[in-house]
Design an enzyme around this catalytic site. Sequence first.
Site, PDB file in Angstrom:
ATOM      1  N   ARG A  32      -5.394   6.744  -7.481  1.00  7.20           N
ATOM      2  CA  ARG A  32      -4.967   8.080  -7.571  1.00  7.20           C
ATOM      3  C   ARG A  32      -4.943   8.797  -8.591  1.00  7.20           C
ATOM      4  O   ARG A  32      -5.593   9.904  -8.757  1.00  7.20           O
ATOM      5  CB  ARG A  32      -3.742   8.370  -6.597  1.00  7.20           C
ATOM      6  CG  ARG A  32      -3.844   8.082  -5.176  1.00  7.20           C
ATOM      7  CD  ARG A  32      -2.441   7.682  -4.767  1.00  7.20           C
ATOM      8  NE  ARG A  32      -1.869   8.786  -4.473  1.00  7.20           N
ATOM      9  CZ  ARG A  32      -0.411   8.883  -3.860  1.00  7.20           C
ATOM     10  NH1 ARG A  32       0.127   7.797  -3.629  1.00  7.20           N
ATOM     11  NH2 ARG A  32      -0.001  10.163  -3.800  1.00  7.20           N
ATOM     12  N   LEU A  90       0.645  -1.122   0.051  1.00  9.61           N
ATOM     13  CA  LEU A  90       0.080   0.026   0.049  1.00  9.61           C
ATOM     14  C   LEU A  90       0.870   1.220   0.030  1.00  9.61           C
ATOM     15  O   LEU A  90       1.994   1.104   0.470  1.00  9.61           O
ATOM     16  CB  LEU A  90      -0.789   0.168   1.214  1.00  9.61           C
ATOM     17  CG  LEU A  90      -1.819  -1.143   1.544  1.00  9.61           C
ATOM     18  CD1 LEU A  90      -2.902  -0.706   2.822  1.00  9.61           C
ATOM     19  CD2 LEU A  90      -3.138  -0.980   0.261  1.00  9.61           C
ATOM     20  N   ASP A  91       0.447   2.292  -0.800  1.00 11.11           N
ATOM     21  CA  ASP A  91       1.130   3.683  -0.737  1.00 11.11           C
ATOM     22  C   ASP A  91       1.620   3.982   0.747  1.00 11.11           C
ATOM     23  O   ASP A  91       0.414   3.851   1.575  1.00 11.11           O
ATOM     24  CB  ASP A  91       0.492   4.737  -1.411  1.00 11.11           C
ATOM     25  CG  ASP A  91       0.591   4.303  -2.921  1.00 11.11           C
ATOM     26  OD1 ASP A  91       1.429   3.478  -3.196  1.00 11.11           O
ATOM     27  OD2 ASP A  91      -0.270   5.040  -3.592  1.00 11.11           O
ATOM     28  N   ARG A  92       2.512   4.690   0.953  1.00  7.16           N
ATOM     29  CA  ARG A  92       2.783   5.133   2.366  1.00  7.16           C
ATOM     30  C   ARG A  92       1.556   6.114   2.975  1.00  7.16           C
ATOM     31  O   ARG A  92       1.287   5.695   4.136  1.00  7.16           O
ATOM     32  CB  ARG A  92       4.074   6.400   2.254  1.00  7.16           C
ATOM     33  CG  ARG A  92       4.255   6.884   3.452  1.00  7.16           C
ATOM     34  CD  ARG A  92       4.942   8.059   3.560  1.00  7.16           C
ATOM     35  NE  ARG A  92       6.523   7.991   3.279  1.00  7.16           N
ATOM     36  CZ  ARG A  92       7.400   7.614   4.251  1.00  7.16           C
ATOM     37  NH1 ARG A  92       6.912   7.597   5.496  1.00  7.16           N
ATOM     38  NH2 ARG A  92       8.491   7.811   3.740  1.00  7.16           N
TER      39      ARG A  92
END
Length: 390
Positions: free
Chosen positions: A328, A228-230
């Site tokens: 996103r 998962l993205d930060r």
Amino acid sequence: MKAENNEIKAVLRQYGLADEGSSRRAISQVKELDPQFASRLVSFYYENVKYFLIYDDTAEDDEANILAELRKDQPHLKGALVQNPHDDQLSYGTRFKGKEIYLFAVAPLKRRLDHELAERYPNLSRSTIQKYIKAGYVTVNGEEITQVRRDVFDADDIAMTPPEATDFSAQEIPIIFIDDNVIVINKPAGVLSHSKGALNDEFTVAEFFRRYTTDGLESSRPGIVHRLDRDTSGVMIGARNEETAVLLKKQFADRKTKKEYVAVVEGIPKVLNAVIDLPIGRNPATPSQFRVDASGKDAVTTYEVIAMNEKQSLVKFWPKTGRTHQLRVHAEYINIPIVGDRVYGDSKKADRLYLHAHTLEITIPTSDRRVFTAPVPPEFTEHFPGVGNV
């Protein structure tokens, strides 16, 4: 060793390479070797040049034969026999304590510092070694070196002392589920899935998984099977052993998992329920970012608006593919950037990225299909009156 160094110094004087004032300390790394041909073979360094001292009464000053025999023991050796300066016939051998001896000077081997360290530390990646050099953790002959391309020689004294790893044992991440094969967590926003390389001195999901897994312990990604993205929070699964890691990674690669995300976005999409089928590629102008690109990789996202107010919408996303930054990028492309997106939107309006991995459906050993859920953070729904369980 003292007597041996004195003997070597005497030989060097006989060849005109040392004199009475020369220090024995200039002689180092003396090694007695076990040759196949000579009665004795000794390697040593003198003034940062490597030499071989050959004791052989049968060589008869035959240069080609001596070199051929020496290279049987040292196949990659480059250099030349040192000529006897006291012989007008340009011979190589000389008598020493009743024995015929020869002296071979090794051609200095020059190579880049990072290449030399990569050979000495095969378990470290080249990029990790380069970061250690730039950070000042490497010395050459006692001098701190920060230039990756610095040339070094085989006689140089090279030392690398990377920093000790930070102790993260007191830091926790909420565990949703754990058994002998998997661990499922609710990843907080702001925590990296795994380190991006050396010198990344921060707590990561991988470091948390390290306590619970035997998979990939030698790497910076123990137990990691997806990311998962930060700034994204929510469900993340890890493998507790290598066999499970293979099973889980294959499901992600084969798109056999089902993921649901919840996000707060800016604005209201023109269509409240749709499929976004737009390929995504790296942005050549900013390589760390991605964009909708006709020549990119296929990327498919289904979305549905579940609540809205005058300025924002609460949206569910179901990605069919798993491209980097997919949700996103797709959201920004249809003019509903995710609130708090520092890359594809306007982060000044929020304290975090409002993207949450809500559920993950996946098969875990043994053939057990499960759905894991991380509750949607309350700040996602507080501006949407009447929204119950998401």
